[in-house]
Design an enzyme around this catalytic site. Structure first.
Site, PDB file in Angstrom:
ATOM      1  N   SER A 100      37.136  47.701  40.083  1.00 24.59           N
ATOM      2  CA  SER A 100      36.967  46.960  41.327  1.00 24.59           C
ATOM      3  C   SER A 100      36.050  47.723  42.287  1.00 24.59           C
ATOM      4  CB  SER A 100      38.336  46.672  41.946  1.00 24.59           C
ATOM      5  OG  SER A 100      38.240  45.710  42.967  1.00 24.59           O
ATOM      6  N   ASP A 197      40.100  36.017  37.239  1.00 25.11           N
ATOM      7  CA  ASP A 197      40.069  36.918  38.396  1.00 25.11           C
ATOM      8  C   ASP A 197      39.733  36.110  39.645  1.00 25.11           C
ATOM      9  OD1 ASP A 197      39.591  38.920  40.289  1.00 25.11           O
ATOM     10  OD2 ASP A 197      38.704  40.264  38.810  1.00 25.11           O
ATOM     11  N   HIS A 227      42.620  40.005  37.944  1.00 26.81           N
ATOM     12  CA  HIS A 227      41.957  41.162  38.538  1.00 26.81           C
ATOM     13  C   HIS A 227      42.602  42.486  38.130  1.00 26.81           C
ATOM     14  CE1 HIS A 227      39.196  43.083  41.262  1.00 26.81           C
ATOM     15  NE2 HIS A 227      40.173  43.682  41.912  1.00 26.81           N
TER      16      HIS A 227
END
Length: 252
Positions: A100, A197, A227
């Site tokens: 991320s 996601d 995610h």
């Protein structure tokens, strides 16, 4: 055992390092408001130990057990933290595994110090997410609140309390953007992304694939993965991607 390093900026950063001789080591860069005790970091530490690879995980300032307040930090600060631990604690090129926000930071490091990056594996990489948040997700009332109060609270499903986005975070994030200038990635690079996601849409991964330049960049989409990307299958896929990057780097 958790140890501490004081960065050139004077920030006391927590880390766990399992050094090994030989092949390039692996460095895990966590996400926004996460820490080095997450499932991906711990899984990869065990995996690296079994492969005889060095492994480094750490907490950015204001994250986990590192010193500092989260609200005082920014993308540039956390990029500097990552650079500090990599420079001080590792030798030679490393494989960066960025999750991320850590994916964004790993891309910045690959652009700024490619000689220290043997390969890249990103997991739902979120380059330029502060700009996207400001331009596309905040209401005009929220943007006004940031300008007036220097911060805004945004609810998150990953924490009981809202995330705090500061004016500093937005202003600095605009200076660290990836998509507004060339992104050469001469090292083997694997981009991993879940199709389910909701935080970093698959279109971001596709845009990153198209934007970056390099001869060995591949995107893997996992249908139904969210995610967190932390199911057993997803964790195994991360390990496989690191293995592949190491093999490609060794062959070159």
């Amino acid at each position: 055992m958790t140890q501490y390093l004081t960065s050139p900026q004077g920030r006391r950063l927590a880390y766990n390092h399992s050094p090994q001789a030989g092949a390039p080591g692996v460095v895990f860069l966590g996400g926004f408001k996460s820490d080095m005790q997450g499932s991906k970091a711990l899984f990869l530490e065990d995996w690296a130990r079994g492969k005889g690879l060095s492994f480094l995980r750490f907490d950015y300032s204001g994250h986990g057990v590192s010193d500092g307040a989260f609200e005082d930090g920014s993308i540039g600060d956390w990029r500097d933290d990552a650079r500090a631990v990599i420079t001080a604690l590792t030798t030679g090129p490393q494989v960066l595994v960025g999750s991320s926000m850590g994916g964004w930071i790993s891309l910045l490091l690959a652009r700024e110090m490619p000689q220290r990056v043997a390969g890249l594996v990103t997991i739902a990489a979120a380059p330029d997410f502060t700009t996207t948040t400001w331009d596309e997700e905040l209401t005009e009332a929220q943007r006004t609140e940031v300008r007036a109060k220097g911060r805004v609270e945004i609810p998150s499903e990953y924490a009981d309390n809202p995330y705090i986005f500061t004016e500093k975070l937005f202003d600095d994030g605009a200076k660290q953007r990836v998509f507004d200038q060339p992104l050469p990635l001469p090292m083997p690079t694997r981009l991993l992304q879940g199709t389910a996601d909701k935080d970093v849409l698959p279109q971001v991964a596709t845009r990153l694939l198209n934007h970056a330049s390099g001869s060995d960049i591949r995107l893997t989409l996992v249908k139904g993965a969210d995610h967190r990307f932390s199911t057993p299958d997803c964790l195994a896929l991360i390990a496989t991607a690191i293995d592949e990057v190491l093999q490609r780097q060794s062959a070159s």
